[in-house]
Design a protein around this motif. Structure first.
Motif, PDB file in Angstrom:
ATOM      1  N   ILE A  84       0.960  -1.192  -0.049  1.00  0.00           N
ATOM      2  CA  ILE A  84      -0.013  -0.080   0.141  1.00  0.00           C
ATOM      3  C   ILE A  84       0.868   1.485   0.023  1.00  0.00           C
ATOM      4  CG2 ILE A  84      -1.672   1.317   1.180  1.00  0.00           C
ATOM      5  CD1 ILE A  84      -2.760  -1.373   2.379  1.00  0.00           C
ATOM      6  N   ALA A  85       1.902   1.165   0.710  1.00  0.00           N
ATOM      7  CA  ALA A  85       2.977   2.447   0.862  1.00  0.00           C
ATOM      8  C   ALA A  85       3.751   2.676  -0.412  1.00  0.00           C
ATOM      9  CB  ALA A  85       4.032   1.966   1.822  1.00  0.00           C
ATOM     10  N   ARG A  86       3.432   1.859  -1.211  1.00  0.00           N
ATOM     11  CA  ARG A  86       4.127   2.021  -2.751  1.00  0.00           C
ATOM     12  C   ARG A  86       3.150   2.834  -3.703  1.00  0.00           C
ATOM     13  NH1 ARG A  86       5.441  -3.755  -4.661  1.00  0.00           N
ATOM     14  NH2 ARG A  86       6.301  -2.842  -6.382  1.00  0.00           N
ATOM     15  N   LEU A  87       1.790   2.811  -3.475  1.00  0.00           N
ATOM     16  CA  LEU A  87       1.088   3.708  -4.398  1.00  0.00           C
ATOM     17  C   LEU A  87       1.412   5.335  -4.380  1.00  0.00           C
ATOM     18  CD1 LEU A  87      -2.263   2.221  -3.075  1.00  0.00           C
ATOM     19  CD2 LEU A  87      -1.110   1.660  -4.989  1.00  0.00           C
ATOM     20  N   ASN A  88       1.249   5.726  -5.446  1.00  0.00           N
ATOM     21  CA  ASN A  88       1.911   7.201  -5.668  1.00  0.00           C
ATOM     22  C   ASN A  88       0.774   8.196  -5.199  1.00  0.00           C
ATOM     23  OD1 ASN A  88      -0.167   7.113  -7.769  1.00  0.00           O
ATOM     24  ND2 ASN A  88       1.284   6.241  -9.144  1.00  0.00           N
ATOM     25  N   GLY A  89       1.161   9.354  -5.202  1.00  0.00           N
ATOM     26  CA  GLY A  89       0.160  10.549  -4.881  1.00  0.00           C
ATOM     27  C   GLY A  89      -1.120  10.724  -5.442  1.00  0.00           C
ATOM     28  N   ALA A  90      -1.015  10.516  -6.853  1.00  0.00           N
ATOM     29  CA  ALA A  90      -2.030  10.707  -7.668  1.00  0.00           C
ATOM     30  C   ALA A  90      -3.236   9.740  -7.233  1.00  0.00           C
ATOM     31  CB  ALA A  90      -1.654  10.737  -9.235  1.00  0.00           C
ATOM     32  N   VAL A  91      -2.724   8.398  -6.961  1.00  0.00           N
ATOM     33  CA  VAL A  91      -3.848   7.507  -6.625  1.00  0.00           C
ATOM     34  C   VAL A  91      -4.499   8.003  -5.327  1.00  0.00           C
ATOM     35  CG1 VAL A  91      -4.052   4.916  -5.916  1.00  0.00           C
ATOM     36  CG2 VAL A  91      -2.630   5.604  -7.860  1.00  0.00           C
ATOM     37  N   TRP A  92      -3.468   8.289  -4.263  1.00  0.00           N
ATOM     38  CA  TRP A  92      -4.407   8.925  -2.958  1.00  0.00           C
ATOM     39  C   TRP A  92      -5.262  10.140  -3.230  1.00  0.00           C
ATOM     40  CZ3 TRP A  92      -4.706   5.615   0.562  1.00  0.00           C
ATOM     41  CH2 TRP A  92      -3.411   4.673   1.022  1.00  0.00           C
ATOM     42  N   MET A  93      -4.943  10.984  -4.229  1.00  0.00           N
ATOM     43  CA  MET A  93      -5.753  11.992  -4.699  1.00  0.00           C
ATOM     44  C   MET A  93      -7.019  11.512  -5.098  1.00  0.00           C
ATOM     45  SD  MET A  93      -5.138  15.482  -4.553  1.00  0.00           S
ATOM     46  CE  MET A  93      -3.372  15.609  -4.945  1.00  0.00           C
TER      47      MET A  93
ATOM     48  N   ALA B  14     -12.738  10.422  -3.998  1.00  0.00           N
ATOM     49  CA  ALA B  14     -13.875   9.393  -4.180  1.00  0.00           C
ATOM     50  C   ALA B  14     -14.547   9.256  -2.899  1.00  0.00           C
ATOM     51  CB  ALA B  14     -13.195   8.158  -4.677  1.00  0.00           C
ATOM     52  N   SER B  15     -13.729   9.295  -1.657  1.00  0.00           N
ATOM     53  CA  SER B  15     -14.281   8.875  -0.573  1.00  0.00           C
ATOM     54  C   SER B  15     -15.207  10.157   0.024  1.00  0.00           C
ATOM     55  CB  SER B  15     -13.079   8.878   0.579  1.00  0.00           C
ATOM     56  OG  SER B  15     -12.324   8.118   0.313  1.00  0.00           O
ATOM     57  N   LEU B  16     -14.988  11.205  -0.444  1.00  0.00           N
ATOM     58  CA  LEU B  16     -15.951  12.651   0.048  1.00  0.00           C
ATOM     59  C   LEU B  16     -17.126  12.300  -0.915  1.00  0.00           C
ATOM     60  CD1 LEU B  16     -13.423  15.474  -0.214  1.00  0.00           C
ATOM     61  CD2 LEU B  16     -14.398  14.364   1.502  1.00  0.00           C
ATOM     62  N   LEU B  17     -16.831  11.942  -2.231  1.00  0.00           N
ATOM     63  CA  LEU B  17     -18.290  11.703  -2.952  1.00  0.00           C
ATOM     64  C   LEU B  17     -19.088  10.577  -2.373  1.00  0.00           C
ATOM     65  CD1 LEU B  17     -18.245  11.797  -6.883  1.00  0.00           C
ATOM     66  CD2 LEU B  17     -19.485   9.948  -5.490  1.00  0.00           C
ATOM     67  N   THR B  18     -18.306   9.494  -2.172  1.00  0.00           N
ATOM     68  CA  THR B  18     -19.227   8.461  -1.610  1.00  0.00           C
ATOM     69  C   THR B  18     -19.737   8.715  -0.074  1.00  0.00           C
ATOM     70  OG1 THR B  18     -17.538   7.037  -2.312  1.00  0.00           O
ATOM     71  CG2 THR B  18     -18.917   5.849  -0.979  1.00  0.00           C
ATOM     72  N   LEU B  19     -19.259   9.352   0.658  1.00  0.00           N
ATOM     73  CA  LEU B  19     -19.899   9.974   1.921  1.00  0.00           C
ATOM     74  C   LEU B  19     -21.204  10.687   1.696  1.00  0.00           C
ATOM     75  CD1 LEU B  19     -19.669  10.139   5.100  1.00  0.00           C
ATOM     76  CD2 LEU B  19     -18.399  12.373   4.762  1.00  0.00           C
ATOM     77  N   ALA B  20     -21.332  11.265   0.619  1.00  0.00           N
ATOM     78  CA  ALA B  20     -22.261  12.126   0.389  1.00  0.00           C
ATOM     79  C   ALA B  20     -23.428  11.575  -0.402  1.00  0.00           C
ATOM     80  CB  ALA B  20     -21.838  13.412  -0.665  1.00  0.00           C
ATOM     81  N   ARG B  21     -23.179  10.462  -0.842  1.00  0.00           N
ATOM     82  CA  ARG B  21     -23.878   9.523  -1.513  1.00  0.00           C
ATOM     83  C   ARG B  21     -24.806   8.311  -0.922  1.00  0.00           C
ATOM     84  NH1 ARG B  21     -21.321   7.810  -5.524  1.00  0.00           N
ATOM     85  NH2 ARG B  21     -21.318   5.555  -4.969  1.00  0.00           N
ATOM     86  N   PHE B  22     -25.806   8.308  -0.531  1.00  0.00           N
ATOM     87  CA  PHE B  22     -26.374   7.336   0.635  1.00  0.00           C
ATOM     88  C   PHE B  22     -26.781   6.171  -0.353  1.00  0.00           C
ATOM     89  CE2 PHE B  22     -28.038  11.008   3.235  1.00  0.00           C
ATOM     90  CZ  PHE B  22     -26.565  11.072   3.693  1.00  0.00           C
ATOM     91  N   SER B  23     -27.063   4.780   0.429  1.00  0.00           N
ATOM     92  CA  SER B  23     -27.454   3.709  -0.485  1.00  0.00           C
ATOM     93  C   SER B  23     -28.720   3.789  -1.041  1.00  0.00           C
ATOM     94  CB  SER B  23     -27.510   2.611   0.796  1.00  0.00           C
ATOM     95  OG  SER B  23     -28.211   1.442   0.040  1.00  0.00           O
TER      96      SER B  23
END
Length: 397
Positions: free
Chosen positions: A211-220, A225-234
């Protein structure tokens, strides 16, 4: 001997994986579109429990996706994990018609979600392996579109069978077993891994250190995506809202029919368009559509307004879901695509669990209007925070 394909054409493997997803989604939607109604009306569950089980299901799947993705990279094999995952999904369909309590439902959902978690990341990594960068948006969009055709057919089948069988939910659950096992059979006979895969040779058991080998663009991308997912309920809350809007129980699945029809018709052309103009602007546009969907649903007091909200919701899904997967494929290193998809799924799954439980609490305490208005506010905040992050993500060379 390798088979050639025409230039600028989507690989056959992507088509087969899309049809496999279609069949499994027919089965899943026949079960899931009736499940909130069955839980509340048949087993006496609360909206909080519905939100919890939906969020927990996604969380179970996404924890599994993390390890499945890492393992797919370490072993340099995608198909065996995909077969295992789809197989567990098919087996879970045998549990639902036997369920006589909420505990059985939780067990069935857990098996189903573990299967979904195992299959999702190697499937997406396989699509990334066989697809050239200039066709990634179209390929992931096609897979999503075929998947949503299943999401369209499944609820329609559930409606017809509810009418034909006099509302016998358990009989419908038995019928749903058939397309699930057909999906597994097609995957086994119809998909081959590339003889010269783009990823490196397998190197042993999974390691969280990857996991630590993933680059900054992936984390961006994961952060946005996490913010978008939090905003969209099931979508389970859409099904509950359909009863308030005036749908009879047999017609509740029409909610998912409409949503998936719009989603499916949108995902492929949006993916193809993103190959030409980029992904970020389309994703930001999807958030504005989500705000409009929430406001419409919050104000919906009858069927026409409710349907308008569902159409907007499906448009948001078509504008966003395939593109998020495509951005992960764009930004992840070739030998860590499975790991990237796994981390992406894990983090967004945790967010889904938190968001759905919160949505259930708001629903039980203040009703559907407050729940959807909360979603609208979260979506508006997400635009402000996530848009700058998405605009910083560079297209692949």
């Amino acid at each position: 001997m390798t088979t050639s394909r025409p230039a600028n054409s989507i690989p056959a493997t992507v088509w087969v994986l899309g049809i496999v997803s279609l069949l499994m989604d027919i089965s899943s939607e026949m079960v899931q579109t009736l499940l909130p109604f069955y839980l509340v009306s048949g087993l006496g569950a609360s909206a909080v429990f519905v939100g919890f089980i939906e969020g927990l299901s996604v969380a179970v799947a996404t924890v599994t996706k993390l390890f499945s993705g890492i393992l797919a990279d370490r072993l340099a094999q995608r198909k065996p994990l995909a077969v295992l995952g789809y197989g567990l999904g098919a087996l879970s369909k045998l549990i639902f018609p036997l369920a006589t309590s909420m505990g059985w439902i939780v067990a069935a959902k857990a098996v189903d979600r573990v299967g979904k978690g195992i299959r999702g990341t190697p499937r997406d990594a396989l699509i990334a392996d066989v697809t050239p960068p200039e066709l990634r948006g179209a390929s992931f969009g096609l897979r999503k579109s075929l998947d949503t055709v299943g999401g369209f057919i499944g609820p329609l089948a559930a409606i017809g069978l509810m009418i034909l069988l006099g509302g016998d939910v358990l009989a419908i659950y038995w019928i749903a077993v058939v397309p699930a096992f057909l999906a597994v059979l097609l995957l086994i006979v119809g998909v081959r891994e590339p003889k010269a895969p783009f990823h490196a040779k397998g190197s042993g058991l999974p390691r969280l250190a990857d996991i630590a080998r993933l680059n900054g663009a992936v984390w961006m991308v994961i952060g946005a995506a996490s913010l978008l997912t939090l905003a969209r309920f099931s979508e389970a809350f859409l099904l509950l809202k359909s009863q308030e809007a005036g749908f009879a129980p047999a017609w509740i699945p029409i909610t998912m029919v409409i949503m998936h029809a719009v989603y499916g018709l949108t995902a492929y052309p949006v993916g193809a368009l993103s190959d030409r103009i980029g992904r970020s602007g389309l994703l930001i546009a999807s958030l504005f559509v989500l705000v409009a969907a929430y406001v419409t649903l919050a104000c919906a007091a009858g069927v026409p307004a409710f349907i308008a909200g569902i159409v907007l919701w499906g448009l948001h899904m078509g504008l966003s879901q395939g593109l998020l997967a495509t951005l992960i494929a764009d930004t992840a290193p070739k030998n860590l695509k499975g790991t990237a998809f796994g981390v992406f799924s894990l983090i967004t799954g945790i967010v889904v669990l938190l968001g759905n439980v919160a949505a259930g609490l708001i629903w039980d305490s203040h009703g559907s209007g407050a729940t959807f208005l909360t979603g609208a506010v979260l979506s508006a905040v997400t635009i402000l925070v996530a848009a700058p992050m998405l605009l910083r993500v560079k297209r692949p060379a």
